[in-house]
Design a protein around this motif. Structure first.
Motif, short mmCIF file in Angstrom:
data_model
loop_
_atom_site.label_atom_id
_atom_site.label_comp_id
_atom_site.label_asym_id
_atom_site.label_seq_id
_atom_site.Cartn_x
_atom_site.Cartn_y
_atom_site.Cartn_z
N HIS A 119 0.87 -1.18 0.00
CA HIS A 119 0.00 0.00 0.00
C HIS A 119 0.90 1.23 0.00
CE1 HIS A 119 -3.21 -2.76 1.44
NE2 HIS A 119 -3.96 -1.93 0.74
N THR A 120 0.66 2.15 -0.93
CA THR A 120 1.41 3.40 -0.95
C THR A 120 0.66 4.45 -0.12
OG1 THR A 120 0.33 4.21 -2.96
CG2 THR A 120 2.31 2.86 -3.23
N SER A 121 1.35 5.51 0.21
CA SER A 121 0.76 6.53 1.08
C SER A 121 -0.37 7.29 0.40
CB SER A 121 1.84 7.51 1.53
OG SER A 121 2.51 8.07 0.40
N ASP A 122 -0.30 7.47 -0.91
CA ASP A 122 -1.34 8.22 -1.61
C ASP A 122 -2.24 7.31 -2.45
OD1 ASP A 122 0.40 7.55 -3.61
OD2 ASP A 122 0.88 9.61 -4.19
N GLY A 123 -1.94 6.01 -2.49
CA GLY A 123 -2.79 5.06 -3.21
C GLY A 123 -2.91 5.33 -4.69
N SER A 124 -1.88 5.90 -5.29
CA SER A 124 -1.99 6.33 -6.68
C SER A 124 -1.14 5.52 -7.65
CB SER A 124 -1.60 7.81 -6.79
OG SER A 124 -0.25 7.99 -6.37
N PHE A 125 -0.61 4.38 -7.20
CA PHE A 125 0.27 3.62 -8.08
C PHE A 125 -0.49 3.09 -9.29
CE2 PHE A 125 2.06 -0.49 -9.43
CZ PHE A 125 3.31 -0.07 -9.83
N GLU A 126 0.10 3.25 -10.46
CA GLU A 126 -0.45 2.69 -11.69
C GLU A 126 0.65 1.93 -12.40
OE1 GLU A 126 -3.42 2.67 -12.92
OE2 GLU A 126 -4.45 4.01 -11.51
N GLU A 127 0.44 0.59 -12.54
CA GLU A 127 1.46 -0.18 -13.25
C GLU A 127 1.19 -0.13 -14.76
OE1 GLU A 127 -0.68 -3.11 -14.37
OE2 GLU A 127 -1.74 -1.67 -13.14
N SER A 128 2.08 -0.75 -15.52
CA SER A 128 2.06 -0.59 -16.97
C SER A 128 1.27 -1.67 -17.69
CB SER A 128 3.50 -0.58 -17.50
OG SER A 128 4.16 -1.80 -17.16
N SER A 129 0.42 -2.39 -16.99
CA SER A 129 -0.32 -3.48 -17.63
C SER A 129 -1.25 -2.95 -18.70
CB SER A 129 -1.14 -4.25 -16.58
OG SER A 129 -1.99 -5.18 -17.21
N THR A 130 -1.27 -3.63 -19.84
CA THR A 130 -2.22 -3.30 -20.90
C THR A 130 -3.41 -4.25 -20.88
OG1 THR A 130 -1.04 -4.74 -22.46
CG2 THR A 130 -0.37 -2.41 -22.35
N LYS A 131 -3.49 -5.08 -19.86
CA LYS A 131 -4.57 -6.07 -19.77
C LYS A 131 -5.58 -5.67 -18.71
CE LYS A 131 -1.52 -9.35 -19.13
NZ LYS A 131 -0.31 -8.56 -19.42
N LYS A 132 -5.86 -4.39 -18.63
CA LYS A 132 -6.78 -3.86 -17.63
C LYS A 132 -7.93 -3.17 -18.36
CE LYS A 132 -5.07 -2.03 -13.95
NZ LYS A 132 -4.41 -1.10 -13.00
N TRP A 133 -9.16 -3.52 -17.97
CA TRP A 133 -10.35 -2.98 -18.61
C TRP A 133 -11.21 -2.27 -17.58
CZ3 TRP A 133 -7.72 -6.95 -20.59
CH2 TRP A 133 -7.56 -7.00 -21.97
N ASN A 134 -11.38 -0.96 -17.75
CA ASN A 134 -12.31 -0.23 -16.90
C ASN A 134 -13.74 -0.52 -17.37
OD1 ASN A 134 -10.71 1.58 -15.04
ND2 ASN A 134 -9.78 2.09 -17.02
N THR A 135 -14.64 -0.56 -16.44
CA THR A 135 -16.03 -0.84 -16.78
C THR A 135 -16.94 0.03 -15.93
OG1 THR A 135 -17.73 -2.55 -16.92
CG2 THR A 135 -16.20 -2.71 -15.08
N GLU A 136 -18.11 0.32 -16.46
CA GLU A 136 -19.10 1.09 -15.71
C GLU A 136 -19.89 0.16 -14.80
OE1 GLU A 136 -21.53 3.43 -18.23
OE2 GLU A 136 -19.88 4.61 -19.05
N TYR A 137 -20.17 0.63 -13.61
CA TYR A 137 -20.87 -0.18 -12.62
C TYR A 137 -21.85 0.73 -11.88
CZ TYR A 137 -21.56 -2.83 -8.25
OH TYR A 137 -22.11 -3.48 -7.17
N ILE A 138 -23.08 0.28 -11.76
CA ILE A 138 -24.08 1.03 -11.00
C ILE A 138 -23.94 0.65 -9.53
CG2 ILE A 138 -26.53 1.46 -10.68
CD1 ILE A 138 -26.95 0.69 -13.60
N VAL A 139 -23.45 1.57 -8.74
CA VAL A 139 -23.35 1.31 -7.30
C VAL A 139 -24.76 1.21 -6.74
CG1 VAL A 139 -22.51 2.17 -5.09
CG2 VAL A 139 -21.14 2.53 -7.16
#
Length: 541
Positions: free
Chosen positions: A447-467
């Protein structure tokens, strides 16, 4: 136990007969609203009742959906609810962007729509926007064709403003799912039927292709390979929640590349993401769409014309809603947001707060000097983490599951991109660990202090989700200490909106500063499936 037995019989029929008798497992929805006419600035409230064929609470679906559309079929909102014993309650603030007109509120489950897109229940509403600039709409509402509503021709009991009322006439020994509403009787009458919409008869026109969301919401999809030699089966898929960085679910694909997740608890972010856990980049991922009701099946309402004398009533309600909204911070409803729980039991982890080891300048130094059970290797420019879990033979996967701020790390070299002074903590588990149906040699979590780490994976898909819509407890003033709220105006027309499982207690509430005739109503179903409807009236002067 009863629900588990029903689900066992359901799955047994699918596995061994390959066909489903819809009449045995059909479910329907009933829908209750707090008002048929709403002014922009007011709040629509509704209750859902998910029922099986005998009108008892359904045990098949845990998730229900509510959609609002305008007269043209345009979507206004979609709400998702995790049902509690077959029921839920929701709300929607009517924004000033909505135009005056008729709207439909639809409710359904995915299991209902899997049998037919016509399996939904609807309730028609009239929304009036007194602030719109369309003059034709204003003229249209000055034509006399709909008669005004009238109060019941009986002598009603009178109450004072801000008076405590305890109403006991509806006390019975009935148990089930009920909603109690106390609201000022609508002076604007529209021919839209009742506040309560009974279930439409369920039909089965489609072959059943999916299971009901009995344990929670179902998220499914499929991966495609860009190289025909790549396998489709047993490819790991991770589901991660940006609103809860300690959440992760992992599943594997079948021989067709299909996968699914079952969310027993809702996610906390509207933008979760999925990740293919594979070192090969030649995969793509596509999520299955949710089933939708067939909007064309809704009958379009005739144009509604209102009497001229409604203008003053609309103006009074618009002013009242403005005043109530001006005191939002004092009068806002209580929202019960579920706690974000970690997917990995923290008791299984040994946690190292990195701030105690600030003499180190790199992750490599930390691994070398601090955790005895962890070491790393570098070969051919490939960084790799190992655990000293002697005596354990692993053939499925020799790598630990590595997470940074909730992201799965496929390439361990990405760990070296983290600035050491931004690392907050490192947690490990050197024992073999199952997550979903995947086995790992252990866990390595940063866990980083600001929680902003982004790795270089190209196998990540953002999706929309209704909370899912969180449960709310509507605001109710307490006038026991009259001086405390003496200077706060009270223009509530909805005095109470409350779900209950028993009618063995009196109904208690306070009146407001708004004079008029009010209705106390109860709708719902008993545990035996009997429909309940009760109402009474009183006046505030």
């Amino acid at each position: 136990m009863k629900k588990a037995t029903l689900l066992f019989l359901f799955l047994y029929q699918i596995l061994f007969s390959q066909t489903i008798d819809w009449n045995l497992y059909k479910e329907t929805m009933a829908l209750q609203v707090n008002a048929k006419t709403l002014i922009t600035g007011e709040k629509l409230r509704y209750s859902l009742y998910c029922l099986q064929q005998n009108n008892q609470a359904s045990e098949l679906s845990k998730v229900a959906y509510v959609k609002c559309i305008d007269a043209s079929g345009k979507e206004i909102f979609v709400h998702k609810h995790y049902l509690d014993k077959g029921t839920a309650s929701g709300y929607f603030f009517i924004p000033t962007e909505l135009k005056t007109g008729t709207y439909h509120l639809l409710t359904y489950t995915q299991w209902m729509l899997s049998a037919s897109p016509l399996n939904f229940t609807s309730n028609e509403l009239l929304i009036i926007n007194p602030y719109q600039d369309n003059q034709n709409e204003k003229i249209r509402f000055d034509t006399t064709t709909v008669p005004s509503s009238t109060s019941p021709e009986i002598e009603l009991k009178n109450y004072s403003k801000r008076e405590a009322i305890t109403f006991s006439d509806f006390i019975t020994n009935e148990n089930g799912n009920f909603t109690i509403s106390v609201r000022k009787k609508d002076a604007i009458n529209v021919p839209f039927g009742s506040l309560f919409s009974f279930p439409n008869p369920a039909s089965n026109s489609n072959p059943i292709t999916l299971l009901p969301e009995a344990k929670g919401e179902l998220i499914s999809g499929k991966i495609q390979r860009l190289d025909s030699l790549l396998p489709l089966e047993n490819i790991g898929i991770a589901l991660l929640d940006k609103g809860n960085k300690d959440f992760i679910q992992v599943t594997s694909t079948n021989n067709k590349g299909q996968f699914h997740f079952i969310l027993a608890r809702p996610l906390h972010s509207s933008r979760p993401f999925l990740e293919i856990i594979s070192e090969n980049e030649n995969y793509t991922l596509e999520l299955d769409s949710k089933l939708q009701p067939e909007i064309l099946a809704i009958k379009q309402a005739p144009t509604i014309y209102l009497e001229t004398n409604y203008t003053k009533e609309i103006e009074k309600r618009a002013i009242a809603s403005q005043i109530e909204n001006a005191y939002y911070e004092i009068k806002k409803d209580s929202t019960f947001q579920p706690k974000a729980l970690p997917s990995i039991n923290p008791n299984y982890l040994e946690v190292f707060p990195v701030e105690k080891y600030n003499r180190f300048t790199s992750l490599k130094e930390f691994i070398t000097e601090v955790p005895n059970q962890v070491y790393y290797t570098e070969k051919n420019d490939q960084f790799k983490i190992h655990f000293r879990n002697t005596g354990v033979q692993l053939e499925l996967n020799e790598n630990p599951l590595t997470l940074v701020d909730g992201s799965v790390i496929i390439n361990p070299n990405d760990l070296l991109k983290i600035e050491y002074n931004k690392i907050k903590s490192i947690a490990i588990n050197i024992q073999p660990y199952y997550l979903g149906n995947k086995l790992y040699s252990g866990l390595f979590i940063i866990h980083t202090s600001d929680g902003s780490f982004e790795e270089s994976s190209t196998k990540k898909w953002n999706t929309e989700y209704i909370v899912p819509l969180y449960k709310q407890q509507p605001y109710v003033p307490d006038y026991k200490d009259k001086a405390a709220l003496e200077r706060i105006p009270d223009y509530r027309t909805q005095l109470l909106w409350q779900q209950t499982t028993s009618l063995n207690q009196p109904i208690s509430f306070y009146t407001s500063d708004v004079e008029g005739t009010y209705e106390i109503s109860i709708y719902g179903y008993t545990n035996e499936g009997q429909f309940v409807e009760k109402n009474s009236f009183f006046k505030v002067e």
